[in-house]
Enzyme design. Sequence first.
Site, PDB file in Angstrom:
ATOM      1  N   SER B 130     -10.398 -16.392  67.922  1.00  0.00           N
ATOM      2  CA  SER B 130      -9.600 -15.872  66.890  1.00  0.00           C
ATOM      3  C   SER B 130      -8.127 -17.140  67.293  1.00  0.00           C
ATOM      4  CB  SER B 130      -8.952 -14.701  66.838  1.00  0.00           C
ATOM      5  OG  SER B 130      -8.250 -15.324  65.497  1.00  0.00           O
ATOM      6  N   ASP B 284     -17.932 -12.017  59.820  1.00  0.00           N
ATOM      7  CA  ASP B 284     -16.459 -12.886  59.501  1.00  0.00           C
ATOM      8  C   ASP B 284     -15.635 -12.606  58.088  1.00  0.00           C
ATOM      9  OD1 ASP B 284     -13.719 -13.485  60.781  1.00  0.00           O
ATOM     10  OD2 ASP B 284     -14.116 -13.950  62.219  1.00  0.00           O
ATOM     11  N   HIS B 313     -14.811 -10.037  62.044  1.00  0.00           N
ATOM     12  CA  HIS B 313     -14.454 -10.664  63.137  1.00  0.00           C
ATOM     13  C   HIS B 313     -14.210 -10.526  64.896  1.00  0.00           C
ATOM     14  CE1 HIS B 313     -11.117 -13.383  64.061  1.00  0.00           C
ATOM     15  NE2 HIS B 313     -10.169 -12.718  64.266  1.00  0.00           N
TER      16      HIS B 313
END
Lengths: 338, 338
Positions: B130, B284, B313
């Site tokens: 991320s 995601d 995610h």
Amino acid sequence: MTSDAQTFVIPDFELQCGVTLPEVRLVYQTYGELSRDRRNVILYPTSYGAQHHDIDWLIGRDRILDPTRYFIVIPNQLGNGLSTSPSNDEHCGLAEDGFWFTHYDNIRAQEQMLREVFGIDRLALVYGWSMGAQQAYYWGSHYPDRVERIAALCGTAKTTDHNKIFLWSLRSALTADPAWNGHRFTAIPDRGYPAYARIYASWAASQAYYREQPYLQFGYESLEDYLLRGWEANYRKRDPHNLIAMIDTWLRCDVGNTPTFQGDYAKALSTIQAHTLVMPATTDLYFTPDDCAAEAQMIARATYTPIPSIWGHRAGHPYQNPEDEAFIRQAVTTLLQA
Amino acid sequence: MTSDAQTFVIPDFELQCGVTLPEVRLVYQTYGELSRDRRNVILYPTSYGAQHHDIDWLIGRDRILDPTRYFIVIPNQLGNGLSTSPSNDEHCGLAEDGFWFTHYDNIRAQEQMLREVFGIDRLALVYGWSMGAQQAYYWGSHYPDRVERIAALCGTAKTTDHNKIFLWSLRSALTADPAWNGHRFTAIPDRGYPAYARIYASWAASQAYYREQPYLQFGYESLEDYLLRGWEANYRKRDPHNLIAMIDTWLRCDVGNTPTFQGDYAKALSTIQAHTLVMPATTDLYFTPDDCAAEAQMIARATYTPIPSIWGHRAGHPYQNPEDEAFIRQAVTTLLQA
């Protein structure tokens, strides 16, 4: 448009939440002519936040619903600001007060109006997008012998858990505003609207839509401009209490959760006799193709036809989107021949 | 854990936003032993909202990053509450005040720390999930001859428009709270946190995750309980100013938008020499596989390997998720042999 919108009044209407309203006002608009045998009726319930004039652009001789052949009735859903809503009836509240509308309320009011005003007891088609599709499923399961066809675009018969989180996020963002007193807004929620609109914008079109930026063709100068004028400005036209009332209805959408089916969702879906077009969009982020496909499996005469589109949820209401409109028109034309 | 967290102080640090801080404090934690040739270094930058102790569970002999072979350094990103942040440095502000951190700031501080404290000028791997993946891309493009490998899990080198709308929705929901005065929170945002947490929960796991409900195995009694204890309670532990500061960094993520590349995103990506594992998750919703695949095409030595998962995610940070952890571990093991 064949006439101005009409209002059908039902006195002493008991809502599913338990509250009895002194009267319910159902505002509806008709298009085209009712045939002598009253068999050419299309019911077209409204989607979230929409009023009949927002969604009747797709009625036209060369559009999706043809008023030269069909008598089309758009009933405004309860809470949308035209029919009985928190904004126009002091007897209404929100879920905080134990008050909410359900689609069971919507379809009962609609059924009574169609029967008493027009003598209609049979629908050639219930066509709906999003919350309109929800109402179409309620119609098909609760009046199975009166609904010949359903076109359910980008909607499910029961709100999924993921969809609920999206709705809770909208609701909590709008009511995070300082103007919210726990029951009502005491002023315009100038902080709540921007948050609410950005949440909505992020979900209602797909990631690919924002990648390809078709909105730049429609007079918006930038992403920020599109969010402000294309989303936030439209929601600001709506009374925030009504926006919440319709969320409360959506959260409680479950065709099985009515006195008829007593919580049996599968039985409700299996009761549908209509030829049913289950039409999600391939990129819809909250009424997902998987969820719609699972429901199609539970409906006897279902056809599952996803719209191949980058428009996400909005593919099912193809304003400014001729490609998806043509796809839907073709499928609905085929359905009407079934 | 080999020791307590350390702090590296840099005086007179000029941020990319133009503000010069009297000092920047970079808090970092190390795991394992630095080899004599200093070639066994893995840099593992933090993700949004996380501090080093939140993400070091995946360091272990049988986990993804092996501290018996590698010297692993977790630098806490600026704004995360441990390194210099609005919550611990009065010189910091938010975007409303013309103040923000960028990943260009993060990697420059990290580079200086690694060089001055440890004499490290070469990284075997930059591993990040991320916002950690974002920093990994910044490392690879700005220090191309010092980064041998990148594992970029569920992140992009430039924040997409759709992702920005998600971030704006988070930011506007948190600041819709009555405690927000336009620059700071004057109290705990008790309305903002619930809205913020529900937005986050709706995006960070997939629709399929909420359909299959794996969280019920982890001690949560219901969806509502999961949202409250699994999401909202965790974000309430974070200073809301820091949550916004990290959003401001994320919004500005663009490897090309630095003095080095002067806005040339494609050039920045093409500069990366590292063997690069581009690893989105198939489900995601904001770092989409399509966006990651497009970036993989622009990186010379990229391998595109999506994680097949319903975790959305969160698949890229596989806490309580042994299946995805095994998939990632295998891919990282292969990468480290390249």
